[in-house]
Design a protein around this motif. Structure first.
Motif, PDB file in Angstrom:
ATOM      1  N   LEU A  79       0.994  -1.156  -0.081  1.00  0.00           N
ATOM      2  CA  LEU A  79       0.009  -0.047   0.006  1.00  0.00           C
ATOM      3  C   LEU A  79       0.853   1.168  -0.108  1.00  0.00           C
ATOM      4  CD1 LEU A  79      -2.730  -1.034   2.489  1.00  0.00           C
ATOM      5  CD2 LEU A  79      -3.026  -0.636   0.152  1.00  0.00           C
ATOM      6  N   GLN A  80       1.993   1.398   0.827  1.00  0.00           N
ATOM      7  CA  GLN A  80       2.921   2.663   0.743  1.00  0.00           C
ATOM      8  C   GLN A  80       3.390   2.525  -0.458  1.00  0.00           C
ATOM      9  OE1 GLN A  80       5.750   2.282   4.016  1.00  0.00           O
ATOM     10  NE2 GLN A  80       4.361   1.407   5.388  1.00  0.00           N
ATOM     11  N   GLY A  81       3.658   1.313  -1.337  1.00  0.00           N
ATOM     12  CA  GLY A  81       4.437   1.579  -2.794  1.00  0.00           C
ATOM     13  C   GLY A  81       3.633   2.421  -3.603  1.00  0.00           C
ATOM     14  N   LEU A  82       2.167   1.801  -3.383  1.00  0.00           N
ATOM     15  CA  LEU A  82       1.044   2.168  -4.433  1.00  0.00           C
ATOM     16  C   LEU A  82       0.720   3.580  -4.031  1.00  0.00           C
ATOM     17  CD1 LEU A  82      -1.310   1.438  -6.566  1.00  0.00           C
ATOM     18  CD2 LEU A  82      -2.689   1.004  -4.544  1.00  0.00           C
ATOM     19  N   ALA A  83       0.707   3.952  -2.925  1.00  0.00           N
ATOM     20  CA  ALA A  83       0.557   5.749  -2.712  1.00  0.00           C
ATOM     21  C   ALA A  83       1.647   6.369  -3.400  1.00  0.00           C
ATOM     22  CB  ALA A  83       0.402   5.744  -0.940  1.00  0.00           C
ATOM     23  N   GLU A  84       2.854   5.965  -3.121  1.00  0.00           N
ATOM     24  CA  GLU A  84       4.217   6.814  -3.583  1.00  0.00           C
ATOM     25  C   GLU A  84       4.047   6.950  -4.918  1.00  0.00           C
ATOM     26  OE1 GLU A  84       7.201   4.460  -1.690  1.00  0.00           O
ATOM     27  OE2 GLU A  84       7.002   5.408   0.226  1.00  0.00           O
ATOM     28  N   SER A  85       3.418   6.023  -5.847  1.00  0.00           N
ATOM     29  CA  SER A  85       3.643   5.827  -7.260  1.00  0.00           C
ATOM     30  C   SER A  85       2.423   6.934  -7.934  1.00  0.00           C
ATOM     31  CB  SER A  85       3.065   4.489  -7.804  1.00  0.00           C
ATOM     32  OG  SER A  85       1.785   4.319  -7.610  1.00  0.00           O
ATOM     33  N   GLU A  86       1.644   7.534  -7.089  1.00  0.00           N
ATOM     34  CA  GLU A  86       0.532   8.360  -7.632  1.00  0.00           C
ATOM     35  C   GLU A  86       0.905  10.067  -7.539  1.00  0.00           C
ATOM     36  OE1 GLU A  86      -3.097   5.487  -6.113  1.00  0.00           O
ATOM     37  OE2 GLU A  86      -2.506   6.945  -5.016  1.00  0.00           O
ATOM     38  N   PRO A  87       1.126  10.349  -8.656  1.00  0.00           N
ATOM     39  CA  PRO A  87       1.255  11.763  -8.783  1.00  0.00           C
ATOM     40  C   PRO A  87       0.169  12.470  -8.482  1.00  0.00           C
ATOM     41  CG  PRO A  87       0.758  10.839 -11.036  1.00  0.00           C
ATOM     42  CD  PRO A  87       1.072   9.841 -10.150  1.00  0.00           C
ATOM     43  N   PRO A  88      -0.074  13.708  -7.994  1.00  0.00           N
ATOM     44  CA  PRO A  88      -1.288  14.533  -7.452  1.00  0.00           C
ATOM     45  C   PRO A  88      -2.372  14.605  -8.692  1.00  0.00           C
ATOM     46  CG  PRO A  88       0.864  15.812  -7.334  1.00  0.00           C
ATOM     47  CD  PRO A  88       1.362  14.724  -7.944  1.00  0.00           C
ATOM     48  N   GLU A  89      -1.991  14.506 -10.119  1.00  0.00           N
ATOM     49  CA  GLU A  89      -3.004  14.606 -10.965  1.00  0.00           C
ATOM     50  C   GLU A  89      -3.828  13.335 -11.125  1.00  0.00           C
ATOM     51  OE1 GLU A  89       0.963  14.010 -13.146  1.00  0.00           O
ATOM     52  OE2 GLU A  89       0.091  15.151 -11.373  1.00  0.00           O
ATOM     53  N   ARG A  90      -3.087  12.252 -10.617  1.00  0.00           N
ATOM     54  CA  ARG A  90      -3.939  11.043 -10.585  1.00  0.00           C
ATOM     55  C   ARG A  90      -4.668  10.954  -9.643  1.00  0.00           C
ATOM     56  NH1 ARG A  90      -0.487   6.187 -11.244  1.00  0.00           N
ATOM     57  NH2 ARG A  90       0.310   7.218 -13.205  1.00  0.00           N
ATOM     58  N   ARG A  91      -4.323  11.544  -8.406  1.00  0.00           N
ATOM     59  CA  ARG A  91      -5.031  11.653  -7.119  1.00  0.00           C
ATOM     60  C   ARG A  91      -6.359  12.547  -7.213  1.00  0.00           C
ATOM     61  NH1 ARG A  91      -2.211  10.723  -2.531  1.00  0.00           N
ATOM     62  NH2 ARG A  91      -1.115   9.058  -3.299  1.00  0.00           N
ATOM     63  N   ALA A  92      -6.204  13.416  -8.124  1.00  0.00           N
ATOM     64  CA  ALA A  92      -7.258  14.344  -8.091  1.00  0.00           C
ATOM     65  C   ALA A  92      -8.464  13.789  -8.951  1.00  0.00           C
ATOM     66  CB  ALA A  92      -6.826  15.876  -8.902  1.00  0.00           C
ATOM     67  N   LEU A  93      -8.282  12.782  -9.619  1.00  0.00           N
ATOM     68  CA  LEU A  93      -9.568  11.708 -10.139  1.00  0.00           C
ATOM     69  C   LEU A  93     -10.309  11.137  -9.273  1.00  0.00           C
ATOM     70  CD1 LEU A  93      -7.487  10.662 -13.218  1.00  0.00           C
ATOM     71  CD2 LEU A  93      -9.287  12.259 -13.379  1.00  0.00           C
ATOM     72  N   MET A  94      -9.921  11.120  -7.943  1.00  0.00           N
ATOM     73  CA  MET A  94     -10.525  10.116  -7.131  1.00  0.00           C
ATOM     74  C   MET A  94     -11.428  10.872  -6.124  1.00  0.00           C
ATOM     75  SD  MET A  94      -7.203   7.757  -5.761  1.00  0.00           S
ATOM     76  CE  MET A  94      -5.925   7.258  -7.032  1.00  0.00           C
ATOM     77  N   LEU A 124      -6.736   9.261   1.487  1.00  0.00           N
ATOM     78  CA  LEU A 124      -5.364   9.497   0.930  1.00  0.00           C
ATOM     79  C   LEU A 124      -5.140  11.330   1.049  1.00  0.00           C
ATOM     80  CD1 LEU A 124      -6.208   7.137  -2.321  1.00  0.00           C
ATOM     81  CD2 LEU A 124      -4.522   6.878  -0.476  1.00  0.00           C
ATOM     82  N   PRO A 125      -4.116  11.234   0.769  1.00  0.00           N
ATOM     83  CA  PRO A 125      -3.270  12.857   0.849  1.00  0.00           C
ATOM     84  C   PRO A 125      -4.212  13.669  -0.285  1.00  0.00           C
ATOM     85  CG  PRO A 125      -1.459  11.561   1.106  1.00  0.00           C
ATOM     86  CD  PRO A 125      -2.592  10.579   0.856  1.00  0.00           C
ATOM     87  N   GLY A 126      -4.599  14.733   0.009  1.00  0.00           N
ATOM     88  CA  GLY A 126      -5.375  15.571  -0.827  1.00  0.00           C
ATOM     89  C   GLY A 126      -6.784  15.136  -1.303  1.00  0.00           C
ATOM     90  N   VAL A 127      -7.444  13.859  -0.711  1.00  0.00           N
ATOM     91  CA  VAL A 127      -8.541  13.580  -0.970  1.00  0.00           C
ATOM     92  C   VAL A 127      -9.323  13.771   0.313  1.00  0.00           C
ATOM     93  CG1 VAL A 127     -10.296  11.731  -2.101  1.00  0.00           C
ATOM     94  CG2 VAL A 127      -7.837  12.090  -2.772  1.00  0.00           C
ATOM     95  N   THR A 128     -10.528  14.619   0.389  1.00  0.00           N
ATOM     96  CA  THR A 128     -11.391  14.554   1.406  1.00  0.00           C
ATOM     97  C   THR A 128     -12.414  13.556   1.435  1.00  0.00           C
ATOM     98  OG1 THR A 128     -10.746  17.005   1.745  1.00  0.00           O
ATOM     99  CG2 THR A 128     -12.687  16.028   3.139  1.00  0.00           C
TER     100      THR A 128
END
Length: 295
Positions: free
Chosen positions: A224-239, A258-262
């Motif tokens: 899970l840590q590796g998965l989170a580290e692989s995600e750029p902010p623009e991908r996280r913004a889709l969630m 996840l960071p940046g996702v409320t």
């Protein structure tokens, strides 16, 4: 595969119930009643155990008992009345409304199949979405191995709908499978991602799990840590993330962010119940009405 396993399990429960009825009342006992009651009793006991084990300190008792009853009913409907009778190869279900909104791929979680979405798919079709609910198999493998199947399903859904992007909705492990797919295939074809009860931070319920995907979902696992580290902010913004403080499978419940996702929080619901609760289905439908997010 799961459907066959559940059918055999239900048969064993029914035979056990019938046998207990004979032992209790004699050869003329209520054999049929015992056979029918045993699956319900198994669901009540297993749900009660997980609810008590996962109960978060300080959560209101009224919400706990509401979630316990709702989750018991949802588990019975899902694991007794629906999933054992699933067809092996679900097809794309076309929209029943002519709006032709973004097509939607529904991805179930651990030890489930596509019939988990029986309450969600009709609503989304009525809203103008082509819908495909898939089966993740084999049941017990690395979550990364599901990426190929998700990619093929995304391509099939885009071809069927004639659109260049899809929305993906994942329940529990399904949300992680979607994120693992994006790590391998990118997010070019993603309009939006919604996750329901997904163990983004891992779950302490997986402590005794020895399957590959079970170990990956352990609380704060290296995967899970590796998965989170692989995600750029623009991908996280889709969630978009939805969780319930009474989740009986994924806990600590409020840590599943996840960071940046409320997250959106739904009170008084159990884990499986999130896929049938009207308020969650309304949230999913409304989120998918919005314009695509920029990748």
């Amino acid at each position: 595969m799961l459907a066959r396993l559940l059918q055999r399990f239900l048969l064993a429960l029914a035979l056990a119930g019938a046998g207990l009825a004979v032992l209790w009342h004699g050869a003329t006992g209520d054999v049929m009643l015992g056979a029918l009651l045993m699956p319900w009793l198994a669901v009540v006991l297993s749900t009660s155990y997980t609810m008590l084990k996962s109960r978060a300190p300080g959560e209101p008792s009224s919400m706990f008992y509401r979630a316990w009853w709702g989750e018991t009913v949802a588990n019975f409907r899902t694991f007794v009345l629906r999933q054992p009778w699933a067809e092996p190869q679900p097809a794309v279900l076309p929209a029943t409304d002519g709006l032709k909104r973004v097509p939607v791929l529904l991805v179930h979680g651990y030890v489930c199949n596509h019939r988990l979405w029986d309450d969600v798919a009709p609503r989304l079709r009525a809203e103008g979405h082509d819908v495909l609910a898939i089966n993740l198999e084999p049941l017990f493998t690395s979550i990364d191995q599901y990426a190929e199947h998700i990619e093929a399903s995304v391509q099939a859904l885009m071809k069927h709908s004639g659109q260049s992007q899809v929305a993906l909705v994942g329940h529990s492990m399904g949300g992680l499978a979607i994120r693992a797919w994006m790590r391998q295939c990118g997010s070019t074809h993603v309009a939006r991602i919604l996750t329901l009860g997904t163990p983004h931070a891992g779950t302490k319920a997986a402590k005794q799990n020895r399957t590959p995907n079970g170990r990956q979902m352990l609380w704060d696992s290296a995967w899970l840590q590796g998965l989170a580290e692989s995600e750029p902010p623009e991908r996280r913004a889709l969630m978009r993330i939805a969780l319930t403080p009474q989740d009986n499978i994924v806990f600590p419940q409020r840590a599943q962010t996840l960071p940046g996702v409320t997250p959106v929080v739904f009170e008084g619901l159990g884990h499986v119940q999130m896929c049938s609760a009207p308020e969650v289905i309304n949230w999913v439908a409304n989120e998918l009405k919005s314009p695509p997010l920029a990748a």
